[in-house]
Design a protein around this motif. Sequence first.
Motif, short mmCIF file in Angstrom:
data_model
loop_
_atom_site.label_atom_id
_atom_site.label_comp_id
_atom_site.label_asym_id
_atom_site.label_seq_id
_atom_site.Cartn_x
_atom_site.Cartn_y
_atom_site.Cartn_z
N GLY A 173 9.67 -98.90 -21.01
CA GLY A 173 9.50 -99.88 -22.07
C GLY A 173 10.75 -100.71 -22.31
O GLY A 173 10.66 -101.90 -22.61
N ARG A 174 11.91 -100.08 -22.21
CA ARG A 174 13.18 -100.78 -22.36
C ARG A 174 14.22 -100.08 -21.51
O ARG A 174 14.11 -98.90 -21.22
N THR A 175 15.26 -100.81 -21.16
CA THR A 175 16.40 -100.22 -20.47
C THR A 175 17.27 -99.52 -21.49
O THR A 175 17.59 -100.07 -22.54
N ILE A 176 17.67 -98.29 -21.18
CA ILE A 176 18.38 -97.46 -22.17
C ILE A 176 19.88 -97.43 -21.97
O ILE A 176 20.59 -96.69 -22.65
N ASP A 177 20.39 -98.23 -21.03
CA ASP A 177 21.83 -98.19 -20.74
C ASP A 177 22.69 -98.46 -21.97
O ASP A 177 23.80 -97.93 -22.08
N SER A 178 22.21 -99.27 -22.89
CA SER A 178 23.02 -99.67 -24.04
C SER A 178 22.75 -98.81 -25.28
O SER A 178 23.30 -99.09 -26.35
N TYR A 179 21.93 -97.76 -25.13
CA TYR A 179 21.59 -96.93 -26.27
C TYR A 179 22.37 -95.62 -26.27
O TYR A 179 22.67 -95.07 -25.22
N VAL A 180 22.65 -95.12 -27.46
CA VAL A 180 23.08 -93.73 -27.58
C VAL A 180 21.85 -92.86 -27.32
O VAL A 180 20.80 -93.06 -27.93
N MET A 181 22.00 -91.92 -26.41
CA MET A 181 20.90 -91.00 -26.08
C MET A 181 21.31 -89.59 -26.45
O MET A 181 22.46 -89.19 -26.27
N GLY A 182 20.36 -88.83 -26.96
CA GLY A 182 20.68 -87.47 -27.39
C GLY A 182 19.63 -86.46 -26.96
O GLY A 182 18.50 -86.82 -26.62
N TRP A 183 20.04 -85.22 -26.96
CA TRP A 183 19.15 -84.08 -26.77
C TRP A 183 19.21 -83.21 -28.01
O TRP A 183 20.30 -82.96 -28.54
N PHE A 184 18.04 -82.76 -28.44
CA PHE A 184 17.90 -81.87 -29.59
C PHE A 184 17.02 -80.70 -29.17
O PHE A 184 16.30 -80.77 -28.18
N ARG A 185 17.06 -79.62 -29.95
CA ARG A 185 16.18 -78.50 -29.66
C ARG A 185 15.70 -77.87 -30.96
O ARG A 185 16.35 -77.96 -32.00
N GLN A 186 14.53 -77.24 -30.84
CA GLN A 186 13.96 -76.55 -31.98
C GLN A 186 13.41 -75.21 -31.51
O GLN A 186 12.47 -75.16 -30.70
N ALA A 187 14.00 -74.16 -32.01
CA ALA A 187 13.56 -72.81 -31.70
C ALA A 187 12.47 -72.40 -32.69
O ALA A 187 12.40 -72.95 -33.80
N ASP A 211 18.70 -93.99 -29.85
CA ASP A 211 19.02 -94.84 -30.99
C ASP A 211 18.82 -96.28 -30.52
O ASP A 211 19.75 -96.92 -30.04
N VAL A 212 17.59 -96.76 -30.65
CA VAL A 212 17.24 -98.07 -30.12
C VAL A 212 17.75 -99.19 -31.03
O VAL A 212 18.29 -100.19 -30.57
N ILE A 213 17.57 -99.01 -32.33
CA ILE A 213 17.91 -100.06 -33.28
C ILE A 213 19.42 -100.20 -33.42
O ILE A 213 19.94 -101.27 -33.73
N GLY A 214 20.14 -99.10 -33.16
CA GLY A 214 21.58 -99.13 -33.31
C GLY A 214 22.04 -98.82 -34.71
O GLY A 214 23.14 -99.21 -35.13
N SER A 215 21.21 -98.09 -35.45
CA SER A 215 21.52 -97.76 -36.84
C SER A 215 22.36 -96.50 -36.97
O SER A 215 22.79 -96.16 -38.07
N GLY A 216 22.56 -95.80 -35.87
CA GLY A 216 23.23 -94.51 -35.94
C GLY A 216 22.25 -93.37 -36.10
O GLY A 216 22.65 -92.20 -36.13
N LEU A 217 20.96 -93.70 -36.22
CA LEU A 217 19.91 -92.70 -36.31
C LEU A 217 19.02 -92.81 -35.09
O LEU A 217 18.79 -93.89 -34.57
N TYR A 218 18.51 -91.68 -34.64
CA TYR A 218 17.61 -91.68 -33.49
C TYR A 218 16.21 -92.10 -33.95
O TYR A 218 15.65 -91.49 -34.87
N ASP A 219 15.67 -93.13 -33.32
CA ASP A 219 14.40 -93.68 -33.77
C ASP A 219 13.28 -93.59 -32.74
O ASP A 219 12.15 -93.95 -33.03
N SER A 220 13.58 -93.13 -31.55
CA SER A 220 12.55 -92.90 -30.53
C SER A 220 12.72 -91.49 -30.00
O SER A 220 13.84 -91.09 -29.67
N TRP A 221 11.60 -90.77 -29.90
CA TRP A 221 11.64 -89.36 -29.53
C TRP A 221 10.61 -89.06 -28.45
O TRP A 221 9.51 -89.63 -28.44
#
Length: 118
Positions: free
Chosen positions: A26-40, A98-108
């Motif tokens: 859908g979009r190129t992610i090179d310019s985004y902060v990308m993260g990994w999260f986990r839930q046990a 973090d697509v919008i660049g708000s410092g919050l992750y908005d796509s999961w």
Amino acid sequence: QVQLVESGGGLVQAGGSLRLSCAASGRTIDSYVMGWFRQAPGKERSFVAAIRPNGINRYADSVKGRFTISRGSAKNTVYLQMDSLKPEDTAVYCCAADVIGSGLYDSWGQGAQVTVSS
């Protein structure tokens, strides 16, 4: 929006390794902060690792020195290399952007199950 799909989860013995992949579309992610999260099971979602566009990484203390986050040479992929796995690493792992660049992750993504047996 960007669509994220994780793969590479599975069952592994303690001390083993797995590599998770997060493929974006859908979009190129090179310019985004990308993260990994986990839930046990029975626990809240927690931060695992993040990578910034400039390549600077950040890790949770519990995985530092064992996990490595990286961007793939093929565009639009982020990896999480997990070594020296422990039973307490068992969780559903999700990637996020973090697509919008708000410092919050908005796509999961939907997540990938990782189970580490003792």
